[in-house]
Design a protein around this motif. Structure first.
Motif, mmCIF file in Angstrom:
data_model
loop_
_atom_site.group_PDB
_atom_site.id
_atom_site.type_symbol
_atom_site.label_atom_id
_atom_site.label_comp_id
_atom_site.label_asym_id
_atom_site.label_seq_id
_atom_site.Cartn_x
_atom_site.Cartn_y
_atom_site.Cartn_z
ATOM 1 N N ARG A 159 0.818 -1.213 0.000
ATOM 2 C CA ARG A 159 0.000 0.000 0.000
ATOM 3 C C ARG A 159 0.851 1.262 0.000
ATOM 4 O O ARG A 159 0.502 2.256 -0.640
ATOM 5 N N VAL A 160 1.969 1.223 0.736
ATOM 6 C CA VAL A 160 2.861 2.383 0.762
ATOM 7 C C VAL A 160 3.420 2.664 -0.634
ATOM 8 O O VAL A 160 3.378 3.801 -1.125
ATOM 9 N N GLU A 161 3.943 1.639 -1.280
ATOM 10 C CA GLU A 161 4.618 1.823 -2.559
ATOM 11 C C GLU A 161 3.627 2.019 -3.709
ATOM 12 O O GLU A 161 3.749 2.964 -4.492
ATOM 13 N N PHE A 162 2.651 1.142 -3.810
ATOM 14 C CA PHE A 162 1.709 1.229 -4.930
ATOM 15 C C PHE A 162 0.838 2.472 -4.813
ATOM 16 O O PHE A 162 0.534 3.123 -5.824
ATOM 17 N N GLY A 163 0.452 2.823 -3.598
ATOM 18 C CA GLY A 163 -0.330 4.045 -3.413
ATOM 19 C C GLY A 163 0.444 5.268 -3.853
ATOM 20 O O GLY A 163 -0.099 6.176 -4.500
ATOM 21 N N ALA A 164 1.746 5.309 -3.518
ATOM 22 C CA ALA A 164 2.582 6.432 -3.932
ATOM 23 C C ALA A 164 2.747 6.463 -5.442
ATOM 24 O O ALA A 164 2.755 7.535 -6.071
ATOM 25 N N GLY A 165 2.887 5.287 -6.054
ATOM 26 C CA GLY A 165 3.020 5.243 -7.505
ATOM 27 C C GLY A 165 1.765 5.699 -8.221
ATOM 28 O O GLY A 165 1.836 6.444 -9.217
ATOM 29 N N LEU A 166 0.610 5.286 -7.716
ATOM 30 C CA LEU A 166 -0.652 5.684 -8.346
ATOM 31 C C LEU A 166 -0.886 7.181 -8.255
ATOM 32 O O LEU A 166 -1.313 7.822 -9.221
ATOM 33 N N ILE A 167 -0.617 7.759 -7.075
ATOM 34 C CA ILE A 167 -0.896 9.185 -6.896
ATOM 35 C C ILE A 167 -0.002 10.022 -7.807
ATOM 36 O O ILE A 167 -0.398 11.108 -8.272
ATOM 37 N N LYS A 168 1.187 9.527 -8.103
ATOM 38 C CA LYS A 168 2.070 10.246 -9.019
ATOM 39 C C LYS A 168 1.536 10.180 -10.453
ATOM 40 O O LYS A 168 1.488 11.196 -11.162
ATOM 41 N N MET A 169 1.160 9.004 -10.892
ATOM 42 C CA MET A 169 0.680 8.864 -12.273
ATOM 43 C C MET A 169 -0.635 9.603 -12.488
ATOM 44 O O MET A 169 -0.908 10.103 -13.578
ATOM 45 N N ARG A 170 -1.456 9.695 -11.445
ATOM 46 C CA ARG A 170 -2.737 10.380 -11.566
ATOM 47 C C ARG A 170 -2.613 11.885 -11.342
ATOM 48 O O ARG A 170 -3.530 12.631 -11.663
ATOM 49 N N GLY A 171 -1.500 12.294 -10.757
ATOM 50 C CA GLY A 171 -1.355 13.685 -10.364
ATOM 51 C C GLY A 171 -0.642 14.518 -11.395
ATOM 52 O O GLY A 171 -1.081 14.656 -12.542
ATOM 53 N N ASP A 172 0.486 15.056 -10.999
ATOM 54 C CA ASP A 172 1.216 16.023 -11.810
ATOM 55 C C ASP A 172 1.719 15.409 -13.111
ATOM 56 O O ASP A 172 2.282 14.304 -13.125
ATOM 57 N N VAL A 219 5.323 -1.686 -10.325
ATOM 58 C CA VAL A 219 5.529 -3.062 -10.778
ATOM 59 C C VAL A 219 6.072 -3.934 -9.651
ATOM 60 O O VAL A 219 5.511 -4.994 -9.337
ATOM 61 N N VAL A 220 7.145 -3.478 -9.022
ATOM 62 C CA VAL A 220 7.808 -4.276 -7.988
ATOM 63 C C VAL A 220 6.875 -4.662 -6.840
ATOM 64 O O VAL A 220 6.987 -5.788 -6.323
ATOM 65 N N PRO A 221 5.933 -3.798 -6.392
ATOM 66 C CA PRO A 221 5.063 -4.207 -5.282
ATOM 67 C C PRO A 221 4.321 -5.514 -5.518
ATOM 68 O O PRO A 221 4.082 -6.275 -4.565
ATOM 69 N N PHE A 225 4.672 -10.460 -3.535
ATOM 70 C CA PHE A 225 3.818 -11.606 -3.217
ATOM 71 C C PHE A 225 4.161 -12.831 -4.063
ATOM 72 O O PHE A 225 3.476 -13.848 -3.980
ATOM 73 N N ALA A 226 5.213 -12.733 -4.882
ATOM 74 C CA ALA A 226 5.632 -13.846 -5.733
ATOM 75 C C ALA A 226 6.386 -14.883 -4.905
ATOM 76 O O ALA A 226 6.837 -14.610 -3.784
ATOM 77 N N PRO A 227 6.550 -16.109 -5.442
ATOM 78 C CA PRO A 227 7.346 -17.120 -4.722
ATOM 79 C C PRO A 227 8.792 -16.662 -4.559
ATOM 80 O O PRO A 227 9.293 -15.829 -5.316
ATOM 81 N N GLN A 228 9.459 -17.240 -3.579
ATOM 82 C CA GLN A 228 10.870 -16.949 -3.381
ATOM 83 C C GLN A 228 11.707 -17.620 -4.480
ATOM 84 O O GLN A 228 11.318 -18.662 -4.992
ATOM 85 N N PRO A 229 12.822 -17.018 -4.894
ATOM 86 C CA PRO A 229 13.471 -15.837 -4.333
ATOM 87 C C PRO A 229 13.021 -14.511 -4.953
ATOM 88 O O PRO A 229 13.653 -13.486 -4.703
ATOM 89 N N VAL A 230 11.949 -14.549 -5.750
ATOM 90 C CA VAL A 230 11.513 -13.317 -6.417
ATOM 91 C C VAL A 230 11.089 -12.276 -5.388
ATOM 92 O O VAL A 230 11.428 -11.090 -5.508
ATOM 93 N N ALA A 231 10.346 -12.694 -4.371
ATOM 94 C CA ALA A 231 9.878 -11.742 -3.353
ATOM 95 C C ALA A 231 11.067 -11.098 -2.628
ATOM 96 O O ALA A 231 11.050 -9.896 -2.343
ATOM 97 N N THR A 232 12.090 -11.896 -2.323
ATOM 98 C CA THR A 232 13.277 -11.329 -1.683
ATOM 99 C C THR A 232 13.939 -10.297 -2.588
ATOM 100 O O THR A 232 14.350 -9.217 -2.131
ATOM 101 N N GLY A 233 14.029 -10.605 -3.884
ATOM 102 C CA GLY A 233 14.588 -9.639 -4.829
ATOM 103 C C GLY A 233 13.782 -8.355 -4.877
ATOM 104 O O GLY A 233 14.344 -7.255 -4.926
ATOM 105 N N ALA A 234 12.441 -8.485 -4.831
ATOM 106 C CA ALA A 234 11.590 -7.290 -4.836
ATOM 107 C C ALA A 234 11.819 -6.465 -3.582
ATOM 108 O O ALA A 234 11.883 -5.228 -3.629
ATOM 109 N N GLY A 235 11.959 -7.132 -2.432
ATOM 110 C CA GLY A 235 12.241 -6.418 -1.203
ATOM 111 C C GLY A 235 13.573 -5.686 -1.250
ATOM 112 O O GLY A 235 13.690 -4.550 -0.775
ATOM 113 N N LEU A 236 14.569 -6.296 -1.858
ATOM 114 C CA LEU A 236 15.874 -5.655 -1.995
ATOM 115 C C LEU A 236 15.792 -4.429 -2.887
ATOM 116 O O LEU A 236 16.435 -3.399 -2.610
#
Length: 463
Positions: A159-172, A219-221, A225-236
């Protein structure tokens, strides 16, 4: 029977989350302790007793509805400081002690935020409370990390990341044409020591920065929720991006908290023997998950709606919030510069703030992850005078009286011996110096006076 509820491969992830969150709580309580008297105390700019007199408990649940004094508030902060320090070793405690300690930290900080008024109206306050509440149910080292709680922390990060991404694309529009960072490093609320360097990077690299931001937030958010090690890579990826933001500006503990949440997606097997969840605790975790599934309706509706809002708490407990930042970008930086004069014929002397730009020759300091609340509100004040309606007159009066507690919020008081007769605020445009200007003058900023913001005032004028 309850093996499915435990995630032993996330022991290291839990260790990182809980220890970083304990440090964040410590920062929050220290920040409150050092600043509350000038901002919220009995003689502060927006006194808590005045707030409590008009706002009932149901609208702002807080211990301070039971009793308030500056000494009691300081006591709450000190208990929070000690509790935060104990939380750094709480993984050695039994489960019942873990639950008691982390619940206490959450209740104390909730009590502060709910009476903090405009000084606590920042998204990272709600984020700390929501992350802190979920951490109550992560449990100590004697049991395996609960799978469902890790998923809830990952959902919070989403929610932190995707919400921030959406507000940017919808905003300025500058986010969509990739030009946002032509301006942002210079106009952000609290530039840091490297902000000028970031601002002077080639413009094609600024576009790469914006594009990378969109990938990280839109995209990364989903990969969390993907299987490991993809989720770990996304967190990194999230953690590296937050490190970049820490270098480029001061955003209090927002970046630290987001990095903390990123660890919840990282599976790092360490081979330590841990017990499964006690059945009663596993049931409690399931109930917690059901509650957050219901609470998630409001932030999901907000993210999917056409009129998305940023940093909204849908309940007084600050759970199940929506997040986002910088839906619009300021193209020009303005600053409110506060000055005083000893008498009508004396020269005007500038008050220095701890973090915000003032003296053009002063290098922007590194402040984060500490939070300078007055400095942040001064940035909002430059956007619109309406942001200062509740506190700006009180600030002027405090300066005219040389109020000790308010002056502690500042870096420099030009009238240490006796109060000024007059105080005013001037409106300036600021921009970073070019490389040539920096070599010639030694300044970090060029500022140009725009006009009056607050005219010269005496105590009699305020009366």
């Amino acid at each position: 029977m309850w093996d499915w509820a435990a995630a032993p491969d996330y022991w290291a992830a839990r260790f990182a989350v809980t220890h970083l969150l304990a440090i964040t709580y410590l920062l929050g309580f220290v920040s409150a302790l050092r600043q509350f008297r000038g901002l919220l105390g009995e003689r502060g700019l927006t006194p808590i007793p005045r707030f409590l007199a008009r706002v009932p408990f149901r609208d702002s649940p807080s211990l301070f509805h039971l009793h308030y004094s500056d000494r009691f508030f300081a006591g709450v902060c000190w208990v929070g400081v000690v509790g935060s320090a104990l939380a750094l070793v709480a993984d050695l405690a039994p489960l019942w002690a873990w639950l008691a300690l982390w619940t206490l930290l959450w209740l104390l900080y909730l009590s502060i935020v709910n009476v903090g008024q405009v000084w606590y109206a920042f998204g990272w306050e709600s984020l700390l409370l929501e992350a802190g509440f979920l951490t109550i149910f992560l449990g100590p080292a004697e049991i395996a990390p609960p799978t469902l709680v890790l998923w809830l922390l990952t959902w919070l990060l989403f929610r932190v990341e995707f919400g921030a991404g959406l507000i940017k694309m919808r905003g300025d529009a500058c986010w969509r044409d990739l030009t946002a960072l032509y301006y942002h490093h210079e106009t952000q609320p609290m530039p840091g020591p490297l902000s000028r360097w970031f601002h002077r990077l080639p413009r094609p690299l600024h576009k790469v920065e914006v594009l990378a931001n969109h990938v990280t937030q839109l995209v990364v958010p989903f990969l969390l929720f993907a299987p490991q090690p993809v989720a770990t890579g996304a967190g990194l990826v999230v953690a590296v991006t937050q490190g970049w933001l820490m270098l480029s500006g001061n955003f209090a503990w927002l970046n630290l908290l987001t990095t903390t949440l990123a660890f919840s997606a990282m599976a790092i097997p360490v081979g330590l023997p841990v017990a499964g969840l006690p059945p009663w605790f596993a049931v409690l975790v399931v109930l917690l998950t059901a509650v957050f599934a219901v609470l998630s309706y409001w932030p999901v509706r907000n993210m999917l709606g056409k009129r998305q809002v940023m940093n909204r708490s849908f309940n007084k407990l600050h759970l199940g919030n929506t997040y986002g930042a910088f839906g619009s970008i300021t193209r020009t930086r303005y600053e409110v510069v506060v000055e005083g004069a000893a008498d009508f014929d004396a020269e005007w002397r500038e008050y220095g703030f701890k973090g915000k730009p003032g003296d053009p020759h002063r290098r922007p300091p590194q402040v984060a992850p500490y939070h300078l609340r007055l400095d942040w509100l001064m940035w909002f004040l430059a956007l619109s005078p309406s942001y200062g309606r509740a506190w700006l007159p009180a600030l002027v009066e405090a300066l005219l009286r040389n109020d000790e507690q308010v002056l502690r919020l500042l870096r420099h008081n030009p009238f240490p011996d006796r109060p000024p007769l007059l105080v005013r605020a001037e409106f300036y445009r600021y921009r970073f110096t070019t490389r040539a200007e920096r070599r010639e003058t030694g300044a970090y900023w060029v500022r140009t006076r725009v006009g009056d913001f607050v005219p010269p005032l005496t105590l009699e004028d305020l009366t």
